[in-house]
Design an enzyme around this catalytic site. Structure first.
Site, PDB file in Angstrom:
ATOM      1  N   GLY A 195       0.616  -1.722   0.237  1.00  0.00           N
ATOM      2  CA  GLY A 195       0.183  -0.010  -0.233  1.00  0.00           C
ATOM      3  C   GLY A 195       0.678   1.785  -0.094  1.00  0.00           C
ATOM      4  O   GLY A 195       2.162   1.063  -0.103  1.00  0.00           O
TER       5      GLY A 195
ATOM      6  N   LYS B 137      11.389   6.740   6.084  1.00  0.00           N
ATOM      7  CA  LYS B 137      12.277   6.732   6.758  1.00  0.00           C
ATOM      8  C   LYS B 137      13.491   6.145   7.024  1.00  0.00           C
ATOM      9  O   LYS B 137      14.214   6.511   7.235  1.00  0.00           O
ATOM     10  CB  LYS B 137      11.284   4.871   8.247  1.00  0.00           C
TER      11      LYS B 137
ATOM     12  N   THR C 119      -8.700  -1.004   1.453  1.00  0.00           N
ATOM     13  CA  THR C 119      -8.207   0.631   0.387  1.00  0.00           C
ATOM     14  C   THR C 119      -7.758   1.042   0.420  1.00  0.00           C
ATOM     15  O   THR C 119      -7.268   2.138  -0.475  1.00  0.00           O
ATOM     16  CB  THR C 119      -9.632   0.768  -0.409  1.00  0.00           C
ATOM     17  N   GLY C 120      -7.573   1.915   1.912  1.00  0.00           N
ATOM     18  CA  GLY C 120      -6.812   2.461   2.410  1.00  0.00           C
ATOM     19  C   GLY C 120      -7.228   4.472   1.702  1.00  0.00           C
ATOM     20  O   GLY C 120      -8.367   3.807   2.100  1.00  0.00           O
TER      21      GLY C 120
ATOM     22  N   VAL D 136      -3.839  29.255   3.922  1.00  0.00           N
ATOM     23  CA  VAL D 136      -3.027  29.320   2.035  1.00  0.00           C
ATOM     24  C   VAL D 136      -4.400  29.741   1.384  1.00  0.00           C
ATOM     25  O   VAL D 136      -5.000  29.217   1.586  1.00  0.00           O
ATOM     26  CB  VAL D 136      -3.004  27.804   1.614  1.00  0.00           C
TER      27      VAL D 136
ATOM     28  N   GLY E  73      -4.085  16.474   4.238  1.00  0.00           N
ATOM     29  CA  GLY E  73      -4.473  15.093   5.154  1.00  0.00           C
ATOM     30  C   GLY E  73      -4.808  14.242   3.585  1.00  0.00           C
ATOM     31  O   GLY E  73      -3.988  14.394   2.328  1.00  0.00           O
TER      32      GLY E  73
ATOM     33  N   ASP F 207      -8.050   3.176   6.398  1.00  0.00           N
ATOM     34  CA  ASP F 207      -8.801   3.993   5.951  1.00  0.00           C
ATOM     35  C   ASP F 207      -9.463   4.512   6.317  1.00  0.00           C
ATOM     36  O   ASP F 207      -9.774   5.502   5.523  1.00  0.00           O
ATOM     37  CB  ASP F 207      -7.603   4.569   5.477  1.00  0.00           C
TER      38      ASP F 207
ATOM     39  N   HIS G  13      20.239  -1.060  32.696  1.00  0.00           N
ATOM     40  CA  HIS G  13      21.824   0.165  32.783  1.00  0.00           C
ATOM     41  C   HIS G  13      22.476  -0.027  31.820  1.00  0.00           C
ATOM     42  O   HIS G  13      23.792  -0.970  32.317  1.00  0.00           O
ATOM     43  CB  HIS G  13      21.288   0.515  33.573  1.00  0.00           C
TER      44      HIS G  13
END
EC number: 1.8.1.4
Length: 488
Positions: free
Chosen positions: A59, A70, A163-164, A257, A294, A335, A467
């Protein structure tokens, strides 16, 4: 010869229009939610097909989102370290140059290795993979227009819509992926823009703006609201902005804007106006403008109306508590439905929906879904913010611990940021955790686990942490919430 050609044409016609299959589950979409659902179905012995039109699995996240960004964040950070900090550690770097082409190749290799890995997992778990566009034609049928032009129908007991989403723009702003770019274009620039304007101060805009800022762009972020990093705790957001400003990123908050115009020389003029006390009115010039305001669900053309499945104004499929639509055999995740557009949220839903179909189980705890911004420093959070708790009238204690007091952060020479816990005043139960600092995205996992199992800050504080580690800052912040930290 004529007879042979006729037979061949008839066979092609039949394959094109009448090929059918029988499946237990058809998943439309091969992103994080869809491919995970497919693998889980295969693991449970179901006959499953995943339909993905991109021709590559993973996707948006894997191909033009989470993963390539990334890779560039990592590479650009190393470049910045080499040019600004390495000499203080006794490592002299002379003649350091940016090879943007090689950096992009590294990014692409990171992506291709993971996409092929998913295909390998499909084969391992006997998941069928159709490269094409899936359209729902009935409660139990999906028509697939394959990328080679042929068409087939799959009959199935269940359909999962995964379907994202896709990039959305501003009214009257045409994204050409050259001078006016989306996140996709920002991952594939051929050169470093001298001036970059980022419209939108959310996760994507801040991450990609940070990449190009490190590589030499004069980067300005324009944000409509009065803060960056929507969803983050207010205290964290303010300190995060100051950190980015120290890295030479500029911000215009409470600024709208009104137009984006590409000139004949390829440069772009952005006209803005003040919408709040801290806003700015005027024009900004840039070599590139990143529109990051978005995303919207990819639900058009799926045939939802033909089976009576409604969507809301944003295009999200309306579902019940178990991802169920109005059609009992059709479900939706990721999504395409309500909730944050996060890959890991979609993955959890992908597992949950298959378990739901298989045996009625499957659950996602939406109160324990982490959010992460992979800048430097990173920002990560889970659960409630102070603003949310105050609005809900919930009393709480705060625990904080700065990385400047953490031994591993000191040895790493990377002490910016802190860990912050919000705990219920009456029970000490963790209500929220917020981290700004190196590896915040890794450290938040412990906090998510604590929330998932209803742990208290004392539970975390009384757990032995290695530690020297950055995770000791989590322990000390938890200790501060119910008692006193040792090292501060």
């Amino acid at each position: 010869m004529l007879r042979i050609n006729r037979i061949s044409n008839l066979r092609t016609f039949g394959q094109r229009f009448f090929s059918t299959e029988q499946q237990d589950v058809v998943v439309i979409g091969g992103g994080p939610g869809g491919y995970v659902a497919g693998i889980k179905a295969g693991q449970l012995g179901m006959k499953v097909t995943v339909v993905e039109k991109r021709g590559k699995l993973g996707g948006t996240c894997l191909n033009v989102g989470c993963i390539p960004s990334k890779a560039l964040l990592n590479a650009s950070h190393l470049y910045e370290e080499a040019t600004t900090k390495m000499s203080k550690y006794g490592v002299k770097c002379s003649g350091v140059e940016l090879d943007l082409g090689a950096m992009m190749q590294y990014k692409d290799k990171s992506v291709s290795g993971l996409t092929s890995g998913i295909e390998g997992l499909f084969k391992k778990n006997k998941v069928k993979y159709d490269k094409g566009f899936g359209k729902i034609t009935g409660p139990n049928t999906v028509e697939v227009t394959l990328n080679d032009g042929s068409v087939k129908t799959i009959e199935t007991k269940n359909i999962v819509i995964a379907t994202g989403s896709e990039v959305t723009s501003l009214p009257n702003v045409n994204i050409d992926e050259e001078s006016i770019i989306s996140s996709t274009g920002a991952l594939a620039l051929k050169s470093v823009p001298k001036k970059l304007i980022v419209i939108g101060g959310g996760v994507i805009g801040l991450e990609l703006g940070s990449v190009w800022s490190r590589l030499g762009s004069e980067t300005t972020v324009v944000e409509f609201t009065n803060r960056i990093a929507a969803g983050a705790d207010g205290e964290v957001a303010k300190k995060f902005q100051k950190s980015l400003e120290k890295q030479h990123m500029k911000f215009h908050l409470e600024t709208k804007v009104t137009s984006v115009v590409k000139k004949s020389d390829g440069k772009v003029t952005v006209t803005v106006e003040q919408v709040g006390a801290g806003g700015f009115t005027g024009t900004l010039e840039a070599d590139a403008v990143l529109v990051s305001v978005g995303r919207r669900p990819n639900t058009s053309g799926l045939g939802l109306e033909s089976v009576g499945i409604p969507t809301d104004k944003a295009g999200r499929v309306e579902v019940g508590d178990h991802f169920n639509t109005k059609v009992p055999s059709i479900f939706a995740i990721g999504d395409a439905i309500r909730g944050p557009m996060l890959a890991h949220k979609a993955e959890e839903e992908g597992i949950a929906i298959i378990e739901q179909i298989h045996n009625g189980g499957g659950h996602v705890n939406y109160g324990a879904i982490p959010s992460i911004i992979y800048t430097h420093p990173e920002v990560a959070w889970v659960g409630k913010t102070e603003e949310e708790l105050q609005k809900e009238g919930i009393q709480y204690n705060i625990g904080r611990f700065p990385f400047v007091a953490n031994s591993r952060a000191k040895t790493n020479d990377d002490v910016e940021g802190f860990v912050k816990f919000l705990a219920a005043k009456d029970s000490d139960r963790v209500l929220g955790a917020h981290i700004m600092g190196t590896n915040a995205g890794e450290l938040i996992g412990e906090c998510v686990l604590a929330m998932e199992y209803g742990a208290s800050c004392e539970d975390i504080a009384r757990t032995c942490h290695g530690h020297p580690t950055l995770s000791e800052a989590v322990k000390e912040a938890a200790m501060d919430a119910y008692d006193k930290p040792i090292h501060m």
